[in-house]
Design a protein around this motif. Structure first.
Motif, PDB file in Angstrom:
ATOM      1  N   ARG A   1      15.589  12.806  52.102  1.00  0.00           N
ATOM      2  CA  ARG A   1      15.254  12.732  53.532  1.00  0.00           C
ATOM      3  C   ARG A   1      16.274  11.863  54.265  1.00  0.00           C
ATOM      4  O   ARG A   1      16.924  11.005  53.671  1.00  0.00           O
ATOM      5  N   ASP A   2      16.413  12.112  55.566  1.00  0.00           N
ATOM      6  CA  ASP A   2      17.463  11.477  56.370  1.00  0.00           C
ATOM      7  C   ASP A   2      17.511   9.955  56.221  1.00  0.00           C
ATOM      8  O   ASP A   2      18.576   9.389  56.031  1.00  0.00           O
ATOM      9  N   GLY A   3      16.386   9.302  56.302  1.00  0.00           N
ATOM     10  CA  GLY A   3      16.373   7.834  56.255  1.00  0.00           C
ATOM     11  C   GLY A   3      16.794   7.253  54.923  1.00  0.00           C
ATOM     12  O   GLY A   3      17.178   6.090  54.850  1.00  0.00           O
ATOM     13  N   LEU A   4      16.731   8.045  53.856  1.00  0.00           N
ATOM     14  CA  LEU A   4      17.030   7.526  52.517  1.00  0.00           C
ATOM     15  C   LEU A   4      18.318   8.072  51.912  1.00  0.00           C
ATOM     16  O   LEU A   4      18.727   7.620  50.845  1.00  0.00           O
ATOM     17  N   LYS A   5      18.956   9.026  52.572  1.00  0.00           N
ATOM     18  CA  LYS A   5      20.147   9.657  51.977  1.00  0.00           C
ATOM     19  C   LYS A   5      21.206   8.641  51.560  1.00  0.00           C
ATOM     20  O   LYS A   5      21.791   8.752  50.489  1.00  0.00           O
ATOM     21  N   ASP A   6      21.468   7.667  52.408  1.00  0.00           N
ATOM     22  CA  ASP A   6      22.526   6.690  52.116  1.00  0.00           C
ATOM     23  C   ASP A   6      21.998   5.388  51.514  1.00  0.00           C
ATOM     24  O   ASP A   6      22.769   4.476  51.225  1.00  0.00           O
ATOM     25  N   THR A   7      20.683   5.304  51.322  1.00  0.00           N
ATOM     26  CA  THR A   7      20.094   4.067  50.796  1.00  0.00           C
ATOM     27  C   THR A   7      20.608   3.709  49.401  1.00  0.00           C
ATOM     28  O   THR A   7      20.940   2.544  49.159  1.00  0.00           O
ATOM     29  N   PRO A   8      20.713   4.637  48.458  1.00  0.00           N
ATOM     30  CA  PRO A   8      21.227   4.256  47.138  1.00  0.00           C
ATOM     31  C   PRO A   8      22.630   3.643  47.196  1.00  0.00           C
ATOM     32  O   PRO A   8      22.915   2.674  46.490  1.00  0.00           O
ATOM     33  N   ALA A   9      23.498   4.177  48.047  1.00  0.00           N
ATOM     34  CA  ALA A   9      24.854   3.616  48.171  1.00  0.00           C
ATOM     35  C   ALA A   9      24.803   2.221  48.790  1.00  0.00           C
ATOM     36  O   ALA A   9      25.521   1.316  48.359  1.00  0.00           O
ATOM     37  N   ARG A  10      23.946   2.042  49.814  1.00  0.00           N
ATOM     38  CA  ARG A  10      23.812   0.710  50.430  1.00  0.00           C
ATOM     39  C   ARG A  10      23.254  -0.293  49.428  1.00  0.00           C
ATOM     40  O   ARG A  10      23.701  -1.433  49.356  1.00  0.00           O
ATOM     41  N   TYR A  11      22.267   0.150  48.654  1.00  0.00           N
ATOM     42  CA  TYR A  11      21.661  -0.692  47.622  1.00  0.00           C
ATOM     43  C   TYR A  11      22.720  -1.148  46.619  1.00  0.00           C
ATOM     44  O   TYR A  11      22.832  -2.331  46.302  1.00  0.00           O
ATOM     45  N   ALA A  12      23.521  -0.203  46.145  1.00  0.00           N
ATOM     46  CA  ALA A  12      24.575  -0.523  45.178  1.00  0.00           C
ATOM     47  C   ALA A  12      25.596  -1.493  45.774  1.00  0.00           C
ATOM     48  O   ALA A  12      26.002  -2.459  45.128  1.00  0.00           O
ATOM     49  N   ARG A  13      26.023  -1.240  47.023  1.00  0.00           N
ATOM     50  CA  ARG A  13      26.999  -2.134  47.667  1.00  0.00           C
ATOM     51  C   ARG A  13      26.446  -3.546  47.802  1.00  0.00           C
ATOM     52  O   ARG A  13      27.148  -4.525  47.575  1.00  0.00           O
ATOM     53  N   TRP A  14      25.158  -3.642  48.182  1.00  0.00           N
ATOM     54  CA  TRP A  14      24.563  -4.973  48.347  1.00  0.00           C
ATOM     55  C   TRP A  14      24.542  -5.737  47.025  1.00  0.00           C
ATOM     56  O   TRP A  14      24.940  -6.899  46.966  1.00  0.00           O
ATOM     57  N   TRP A  15      24.098  -5.111  45.951  1.00  0.00           N
ATOM     58  CA  TRP A  15      24.060  -5.787  44.655  1.00  0.00           C
ATOM     59  C   TRP A  15      25.460  -6.216  44.218  1.00  0.00           C
ATOM     60  O   TRP A  15      25.648  -7.324  43.722  1.00  0.00           O
ATOM     61  N   ARG A  16      26.444  -5.342  44.403  1.00  0.00           N
ATOM     62  CA  ARG A  16      27.817  -5.694  44.017  1.00  0.00           C
ATOM     63  C   ARG A  16      28.330  -6.846  44.872  1.00  0.00           C
ATOM     64  O   ARG A  16      28.954  -7.788  44.369  1.00  0.00           O
ATOM     65  N   GLU A  17      28.060  -6.781  46.174  1.00  0.00           N
ATOM     66  CA  GLU A  17      28.507  -7.843  47.079  1.00  0.00           C
ATOM     67  C   GLU A  17      27.845  -9.171  46.713  1.00  0.00           C
ATOM     68  O   GLU A  17      28.500 -10.213  46.675  1.00  0.00           O
ATOM     69  N   PHE A  18      26.557  -9.151  46.411  1.00  0.00           N
ATOM     70  CA  PHE A  18      25.827 -10.376  46.094  1.00  0.00           C
ATOM     71  C   PHE A  18      26.311 -10.991  44.784  1.00  0.00           C
ATOM     72  O   PHE A  18      26.622 -12.179  44.721  1.00  0.00           O
ATOM     73  N   THR A  19      26.406 -10.176  43.740  1.00  0.00           N
ATOM     74  CA  THR A  19      26.746 -10.727  42.427  1.00  0.00           C
ATOM     75  C   THR A  19      28.242 -10.952  42.231  1.00  0.00           C
ATOM     76  O   THR A  19      28.637 -11.742  41.378  1.00  0.00           O
ATOM     77  N   ASP A  20      29.090 -10.276  43.016  1.00  0.00           N
ATOM     78  CA  ASP A  20      30.537 -10.481  42.914  1.00  0.00           C
ATOM     79  C   ASP A  20      31.038 -11.528  43.906  1.00  0.00           C
ATOM     80  O   ASP A  20      32.236 -11.620  44.159  1.00  0.00           O
ATOM     81  N   TYR A  21      30.137 -12.308  44.472  1.00  0.00           N
ATOM     82  CA  TYR A  21      30.473 -13.292  45.494  1.00  0.00           C
ATOM     83  C   TYR A  21      31.583 -14.233  45.015  1.00  0.00           C
ATOM     84  O   TYR A  21      31.548 -14.732  43.892  1.00  0.00           O
ATOM     85  N   ASP A  22      32.564 -14.449  45.852  1.00  0.00           N
ATOM     86  CA  ASP A  22      33.651 -15.380  45.560  1.00  0.00           C
ATOM     87  C   ASP A  22      33.554 -16.553  46.538  1.00  0.00           C
ATOM     88  O   ASP A  22      33.771 -16.365  47.737  1.00  0.00           O
ATOM     89  N   PRO A  23      33.236 -17.744  46.044  1.00  0.00           N
ATOM     90  CA  PRO A  23      33.085 -18.883  46.951  1.00  0.00           C
ATOM     91  C   PRO A  23      34.402 -19.429  47.472  1.00  0.00           C
ATOM     92  O   PRO A  23      34.421 -20.284  48.351  1.00  0.00           O
TER      93      PRO A  23
END
Length: 197
Positions: A39-61
């Motif tokens: 469905r429209d609201g969820l089509k890109d959610t898996p990609a956003r979810y993946a980007r968020w996890w990568r961004e959070f755990t790959d954080y460079d201080p």
């Protein structure tokens, strides 16, 4: 092995893509909770979810070890109100934590922004609040050479607020070392400053 209609649908959606494996996990999660991943609201959610996890755990201080010579060794340095978000390792739900970091300077002072960088370095992983404050204290001691270090964390944990008892509360954790670990002038000064903040 594919053995359900859901598995076949998910395979058809991702087949032939170079998707992050976290996207497949997100799709599976959405399907398992009864959502339509097309469905429209969820089509890109898996990609956003993946980007968020990568961004959070790959954080460079960035650089955390910038030191300056001090003109007054033994001075109490206190930085408060450092706000970080982390993830509870027991439920994978967020918790926020307000941190106060104090130390008595030895020969060198830590650059001001480094306190927040150190805090974020330890917050951007699966964590418990007690370990978070302890890890920050260890880094401050290692980098500055100071033995008198205190870290106080006050956090609200969504694993308590959103599930289980469903009540908000603030938890306080401390990691006190050297003069702060015992009754001392430094400890009394710290508590007076913290109360005034």
């Amino acid at each position: 092995m594919l053995n359900t209609e859901i598995d076949v649908q998910l395979r058809d959606i991702v087949e032939g893509t170079d998707a992050d494996p976290l996207e497949d996990l997100a799709r599976r999660l959405l399907v398992e909770i009864g959502e339509d991943v097309t469905r429209d609201g969820l089509k890109d959610t898996p990609a956003r979810y993946a980007r968020w996890w990568r961004e959070f755990t790959d954080y460079d201080p960035g650089t955390i070890e910038t030191l300056f010579e001090t003109t007054s060794a033994g001075q109490l340095v206190l930085v408060s109100g450092i706000e970080v978000w982390s993830l509870c390792e027991h439920h994978l739900l967020p918790f926020n934590c307000s941190l106060t970091i104090a130390y008595q300077s030895a020969e060198q002072l830590l650059g001001l922004s480094k306190f927040a960088r150190i805090a974020h370095r330890h917050a951007h992983k699966l964590q418990v609040q007690e370990r978070l404050v302890s890890d920050i204290a260890s880094d401050i001691m290692r980098i500055t050479g100071a033995q008198d270090v205190a870290v106080i964390g006050q956090g609200e944990h969504l694993c308590m607020t959103m599930r289980g008892i469903r009540t908000s509360a603030r938890m306080t954790s401390t990691s006190f070392h050297g003069a702060f670990a015992q009754e001392s002038t430094a400890r009394s000064e710290l508590f007076a400053l913290v109360r005034g903040v």
